[in-house]
Design an enzyme around this catalytic site. Structure first.
Site: not given
Length: 662
Positions: A31, A33-35, A109, A111, A132, A282, A306
């Site tokens: 994840d 690397e994708y981000d 919170e 994730k 989703r 948030k 992240k």
């Protein structure tokens, strides 16, 4: 590379990785690397807005409904969150919030790294659950969600309508147990709990989802009628009062406190029984959220911090080879202890020979170590400038380090596998397969009983099964006298199985049920097969060179010969009854798809072959008929597009020579 070319390259890569992640649930990059790829594309498009197009990965939330489930339009979109990768970026987010909200209060919170879903309740009754999807349209997975014990099916004192959002996940303990079971059964292992949860929730059969023991944490109210709240904390308290399993959270009034909580969650992430890939920040005030609103992609009032993979240097002290339950040789680096993501790491996976060769990892090397997906320690790279003199490239052994049998490399992959029929490392897997329904079909001899027998020292090879006594078996935990007698009787009955089943039970690479049947029918006895050469075997229809060589090599192995001798001495049948085939389906090719009502697809396939027909796994112009059951998918659609006749199960049964007997 000019910006236009780089943007196009990034889009292609991200689209491919997005498809693998959201649709296939089989990502090939982390994840993180994708981000990073996505952030690079966002930066390029911001610098060159004229190159931004509506179909760019930056212009959508991501994901799409997959075939097989009814689409559900979310009344309130399930938005994604803006990612931040550093405290500086979090401070930028805070400053943007302060432009509208003078003294913001934040909820923090963990994730959860799972699958986001919406649960809808009407008059307190759970009526629908959906994934989703792309944020606006998801998939109806109500029946699978009902199998999650922590989801209340009815709410007390509930509003007229309520939609909540949560994250479905597979607990770490469940994930480890599931992968152990899949390894025993010779099935592909799940890469991580997130993929296991996603794959489980998308099962067409809810019974499969139920067996996976998924869980959920609820973190938001999407829509509620007849209730008003001032803060997010109030909504979570209300959800807890309705007996939802709610995400752990805390509220803070300063950015410093928020940062400390993010670090605290990161330091303790190993203690959670679910994977996390960050922390969510948030606004607590719902009215302040309304003031800030959302962009086309995400809300302005929230951000997801992240956690980057923590990397540290260590030294490879040794490389040891483990043999898994399926016979795969897995190299592991023994490294000097190093603290990573809250735990001390002393070993790192090396995956396979290709991985070692590509990174040129040697004993004595200084290496960079990280936890892949925050779970499995792995070596990222070698610090070549610190390599001591005299090191040599590492090569995996040519024989099994456990039993000494030769090893072979898979034709279609990088795995190197032990060929020993009686290898102790593979014993649980070997025995479970030997006793399985399609092999020797020993009723009552499942993985748990096999493990008990092995741990008690009662069996070391499949041949030992036929030496067991009811008295020995009755001494095992949860195995009384009657159960022991039933098991011994089932083992005794298995002696009469046909040779085709025995060949499949051996677990010979490339020799599955179909090849076993072909070989048994052609030769009639195991002795005749043992005398056959590769040339003789390849002259048989549907027996290729790879299968023939694998069979000959297995038969020549001393461990295999000992096993066959033991079984023969025990009185196990080693011949095949010749099938008298019918001709009703001669020259016809069938494709089976969906769930049949009266038959399994395997049973239907046996009927087809018994009448001279063939069963194929894919639809083509050469397909004669497609037999379609419930929830038939893409094969049915392809048959219709090609004009291939489609039969119901009833129509198929009517084509048999004796349909009244079915």
């Amino acid at each position: 590379m000019d910006p236009k070319q780089e943007i196009q390259k990034l889009r292609t890569e991200l689209n491919e990785h997005g498809y693998r992640y959201y649709v296939l649930d089989t990502p090939i990059i982390t994840d993180f690397e994708y981000d990073r790829l996505l952030r690079r594309l966002e930066d390029l498009e911001a610098a060159h807005p004229e190159l931004t197009t509506p179909d760019s990965p930056t212009q959508r939330v991501g994901g799409a409904p997959v075939e097989g489930f009814t689409p559900v339009v979310h009344p309130v979109p399930l938005e994604s969150l803006q990612d931040v990768f550093s405290m500086e970026e979090l401070a930028d987010f805070h400053r943007r919030v302060q432009e509208t909200v003078a003294s913001p209060e934040y909820d923090v919170e963990p994730k959860v790294d799972g699958l986001s879903v919406a649960l809808e309740y009407v008059d307190g009754l759970f009526i629908r659950g959906a994934t989703r999807g792309d944020g606006r349209t998801g998939e109806d997975v109500t029946e699978n969600l009902k199998t999650i014990q922590s989801i209340p099916l009815r709410l007390e004192n509930a509003p007229a309508r309520l939609i909540v959002r949560g994250e479905v996940f597979m607990p770490k303990t469940v994930f480890e147990a599931l992968n152990q079971e899949r390894e025993l059964r010779g099935e592909p292992l799940f890469a991580n709990p997130r993929n296991a949860a996603a794959g489980s929730l998308r099962q067409l059969d809810p019974k499969v989802a139920a067996a996976r023991k998924l869980d959920i944490l609820i973190f938001n109210i999407q829509l509620v009628e007849g209730k008003e709240f001032q803060t997010h904390q109030e909504t979570l308290d209300y959800l807890r009062s309705l007996h939802f399993k709610v995400i752990p959270n805390a509220v803070f009034s300063s950015l410093d406190e928020v940062s400390q909580e993010i670090f605290r969650i990161g330091d303790h992430r190993e203690e959670y029984n679910f994977d996390i890939d960050g922390a969510v920040v948030k606004l607590n005030s719902l009215s302040d959220r309304a003031k800030l609103g959302s962009t086309a992609k995400f809300p302005r009032w929230a951000a997801a911090y992240k956690y980057p993979p923590e990397q540290k240097e260590s030294i490879v002290k040794d490389i040891v080879v483990q043999v898994g339950r399926t016979g795969v040789l897995t190299p592991k680096a023994v490294v000097e202890p190093v603290r990573l993501a809250g735990t001390t790491v002393t070993n790192a996976t090396l995956h396979n020979q290709d991985y070692i060769t590509e990174k040129d990892i040697r004993i004595g090397d200084t290496v960079l170590v990280q936890k892949a997906g925050e779970i499995i320690p792995e070596i990222v790279s070698v610090v070549k400038e610190k390599r001591p003199t005299g090191t040599v490239p590492y090569v995996l052994p040519v024989v099994c380090p456990i039993c000494g049998a030769p090893v072979v490399r898979d034709e279609d992959g990088a795995h190197i596998r032990c060929t020993g029929a009686e290898c102790p490392a593979q014993l649980l897997r070997t025995l479970t397969h030997f006793a399985s329904r399609d092999a020797m079909d020993i009723e009552g001899l499942g993985p748990a009983v096999v493990e008990s027998l092995v741990q008690a020292g009662l069996i070391k090879t499949a041949g030992d099964l036929y030496k067991l006594s009811a008295q020995d078996v009755a001494k095992l935990d949860r195995m009384g006298k009657k159960s022991a007698e039933n098991l011994i009787a089932a083992i005794e009955r298995s002696k009469e199985r046909d040779l085709s089943r025995l060949l499949f039970a051996f677990g010979i690479r490339q020799v599955g049920q179909k090849a076993g049947k072909i070989l048994a029918q052609h030769f009639g006895s195991l002795n005749a097969i043992r005398e056959a050469s590769v040339e003789t075997l390849t002259a048989i229809d549907d027996i290729g060179a790879i299968t023939a060589q694998s069979l000959v090599s297995w038969l020549a192995n001393p461990q295999s010969q000992h096993l066959m001798a033991t079984l023969e001495e025990a009185g196990v049948n080693m011949t095949e009854k010749k099938d008298e085939k019918g001709t009703a389906f001669t020259g016809m090719t069938f494709v089976l798809t969906g769930t049949l009502e009266k038959l399994t697809r395997d049973e239907a396939g046996v009927m087809i072959e018994a009448e001279g027909g063939k069963v194929s796994g894919s639809v083509s112009k050469r397909t004669t008929y497609v037999v379609a059951g419930e929830a038939a998918g893409s094969k049915l659609a392809k048959a219709q597009s090609l004009g291939i006749p489609v039969l119901t199960e009833k129509e198929f049964l009517a084509m048999l020579p004796n349909p009244t007997q079915m």
